[in-house]
Motif scaffolding. Structure first.
Motif, PDB file in Angstrom:
ATOM      1  N   ASP A 171     145.772 112.435  -0.950  1.00  0.00           N
ATOM      2  CA  ASP A 171     146.949 111.847  -1.573  1.00  0.00           C
ATOM      3  C   ASP A 171     147.697 112.933  -2.335  1.00  0.00           C
ATOM      4  OD1 ASP A 171     145.866 111.996  -4.359  1.00  0.00           O
ATOM      5  OD2 ASP A 171     144.457 110.501  -3.605  1.00  0.00           O
ATOM      6  N   GLU A 172     148.812 112.551  -2.959  1.00  0.00           N
ATOM      7  CA  GLU A 172     149.690 113.530  -3.604  1.00  0.00           C
ATOM      8  C   GLU A 172     149.054 114.199  -4.821  1.00  0.00           C
ATOM      9  OE1 GLU A 172     152.640 114.630  -2.583  1.00  0.00           O
ATOM     10  OE2 GLU A 172     152.465 113.392  -0.790  1.00  0.00           O
ATOM     11  N   LEU A 227     150.463 108.911 -10.394  1.00  0.00           N
ATOM     12  CA  LEU A 227     151.108 109.803  -9.439  1.00  0.00           C
ATOM     13  C   LEU A 227     152.616 109.580  -9.471  1.00  0.00           C
ATOM     14  CD1 LEU A 227     148.688 109.504  -6.373  1.00  0.00           C
ATOM     15  CD2 LEU A 227     148.653 111.181  -8.233  1.00  0.00           C
ATOM     16  N   GLN A 243     155.001 111.466  -7.470  1.00  0.00           N
ATOM     17  CA  GLN A 243     155.700 111.719  -6.212  1.00  0.00           C
ATOM     18  C   GLN A 243     155.564 110.555  -5.241  1.00  0.00           C
ATOM     19  OE1 GLN A 243     157.598 114.444  -6.127  1.00  0.00           O
ATOM     20  NE2 GLN A 243     156.825 114.868  -8.197  1.00  0.00           N
ATOM     21  N   ASP A 299     150.224 115.096 -11.334  1.00  0.00           N
ATOM     22  CA  ASP A 299     150.100 115.513  -9.935  1.00  0.00           C
ATOM     23  C   ASP A 299     150.793 116.830  -9.628  1.00  0.00           C
ATOM     24  OD1 ASP A 299     152.691 114.601 -10.048  1.00  0.00           O
ATOM     25  OD2 ASP A 299     152.445 112.987  -8.595  1.00  0.00           O
ATOM     26  N   ASP A 300     151.662 117.316 -10.539  1.00  0.00           N
ATOM     27  CA  ASP A 300     152.318 118.599 -10.302  1.00  0.00           C
ATOM     28  C   ASP A 300     151.651 119.743 -11.050  1.00  0.00           C
ATOM     29  OD1 ASP A 300     153.010 117.899 -12.869  1.00  0.00           O
ATOM     30  OD2 ASP A 300     155.171 118.239 -12.633  1.00  0.00           O
TER      31      ASP A 300
END
Length: 264
Positions: free
Chosen positions: A11-12, A110, A112, A138-139
Motif C-alpha cells: 500500500d501507499e 494514509l 495519498q 506515508d511521505d
C-alpha cells in the motif's frame, strides 16, 4: 527494546513503514519481524462470495510479488529479520503477532490513497496490543532519533509509554517534556523528568497554560517550533492534552507531520 514488528502490505504507506522500521532496528540493535498480511476483502452485497474470492486472489498475487521484492531488499540490509505470512484482517493479525514485540511500526492515516484505514488500524492495535506503536506519515522516509518530544498529560498511558520507550529515549540527543496544564494531571512533568534522569536521560520541560487552543494544535506547534524528530504520547488519556480517540489522538493520527509513538 529489541523486537520490532513491521506490518508488510503493498500500500501507499509501506515504504515509510519499512524505512522507519529499518532505522529503528539498526539503532536498537534489534530484530525485525515482518508480518505480511493478505487482507481479506469485505464487499457489501456479495452474497455468494464470488466478488470477494476474486479480490482475495488478486490480493494474494499482489502480496506474493511484494514479498519477493521486499525479501530481496532485506537480504542486502544490515539487520536481522524474519518473515511470516498471514491471511486475514490486519488489526487482528498484528495484535496476535505482537505478543513478544517491543515496538510495532504502522502508519498514521494514509494521505495519498487511504486504504487500508491506517488511522483506525493504529487506534485498535495500540489499545489491544498494549505495546508502543510507531505511526509514521506515508511521505516520511526514515526515522530520526535526535530530538524527542514527549507530549505529557500526567496520565497513566503517557507514563507507561515513556517507561516502555526508555531505550529509545536514551538514543536521543535532546528530550523535551511538553504539557498543556489543565488540572487533570496525576503526575507532574518534573516527576517524569526525575524518572528519566535515573536512566541518565536528561530533559527540558515546557508547560503552557492555554485553555483556548486545541491540544493537538499545541502539540503540533511545539513540535515544529522545537524541531522535534518525533512525538511520544499516551493514548486514551483523560486530561485535556490527551482526550479519547474521538479527539486529540484521532486528529494527531489524521494530520501529524511528525512520526508518532503512541502507547496505552
Amino acid at each position: 527494546m529489541k523486537n520490532i514488528l513491521l506490518l508488510v502490505h503493498a500500500d501507499e504507506g509501506q515504504e515509510a513503514r519499512l524505512q522507519a522500521a529499518l532505522d529503528l532496528t539498526r539503532a536498537l540493535d534489534g530484530h525485525l519481524s515482518c508480518i505480511d498480511v493478505t487482507m481479506v476483502p469485505n464487499i457489501a452485497g456479495d452474497y455468494d462470495g464470488t466478488g470477494s474470492a476474486m479480490l482475495l486472489a488478486d490480493e494474494r498475487d499482489r502480496e506474493a510479488g511484494n514479498k519477493t521484492t521486499l525479501e530481496a531488499r532485506l537480504a542486502s540490509e544490515d539487520v536481522v529479520w524474519s518473515w511470516s505470512d498471514v491471511t486475514g484482517f490486519a488489526a487482528e493479525a498484528v495484535i496476535e503477532a505482537a505478543a513478544l514485540a517491543d515496538l510495532i511500526v504502522l502508519n498514521r492515516k494514509l494521505d495519498q490513497f487511504p486504504y487500508p484505514d491506517m488511522r483506525e488500524l493504529a487506534s485498535r492495535i495500540v489499545v489491544k496490543a498494549r505495546k508502543p506503536v510507531v505511526a509514521v506519515p506515508d511521505d516520511r522516509r526514515g526515522f530520526k532519533l535526535g530530538r524527542a518530544l514527549i507530549a505529557w498529560d500526567g496520565q497513566g498511558s503517557a507514563a507507561a509509554t515513556m517507561q516502555a520507550c526508555v531505550p529509545l529515549l536514551a538514543l536521543a540527543e535532546e528530550v523535551q517534556i511538553f504539557m498543556a496544564r489543565d488540572g487533570a494531571e496525576q503526575t507532574e512533568p518534573t516527576e517524569a523528568a526525575q524518572y528519566l534522569s535515573r536512566h541518565n536521560i536528561h530533559t527540558s520541560i515546557r508547560i503552557v497554560d492555554d485553555g483556548l487552543t486545541a491540544a493537538d494544535q499545541l502539540i503540533a506547534d511545539e513540535a515544529a517550533n522545537w524541531h522535534a524528530d518525533y512525538i511520544m504520547m499516551g493514548a486514551y488519556g483523560r486530561g485535556r492534552l490527551m482526550e479519547t480517540f474521538g479527539g486529540v489522538t484521532k486528529r494527531m493520527l489524521a494530520h501529524s507531520k511528525f512520526p508518532l509513538i503512541l502507547g496505552h
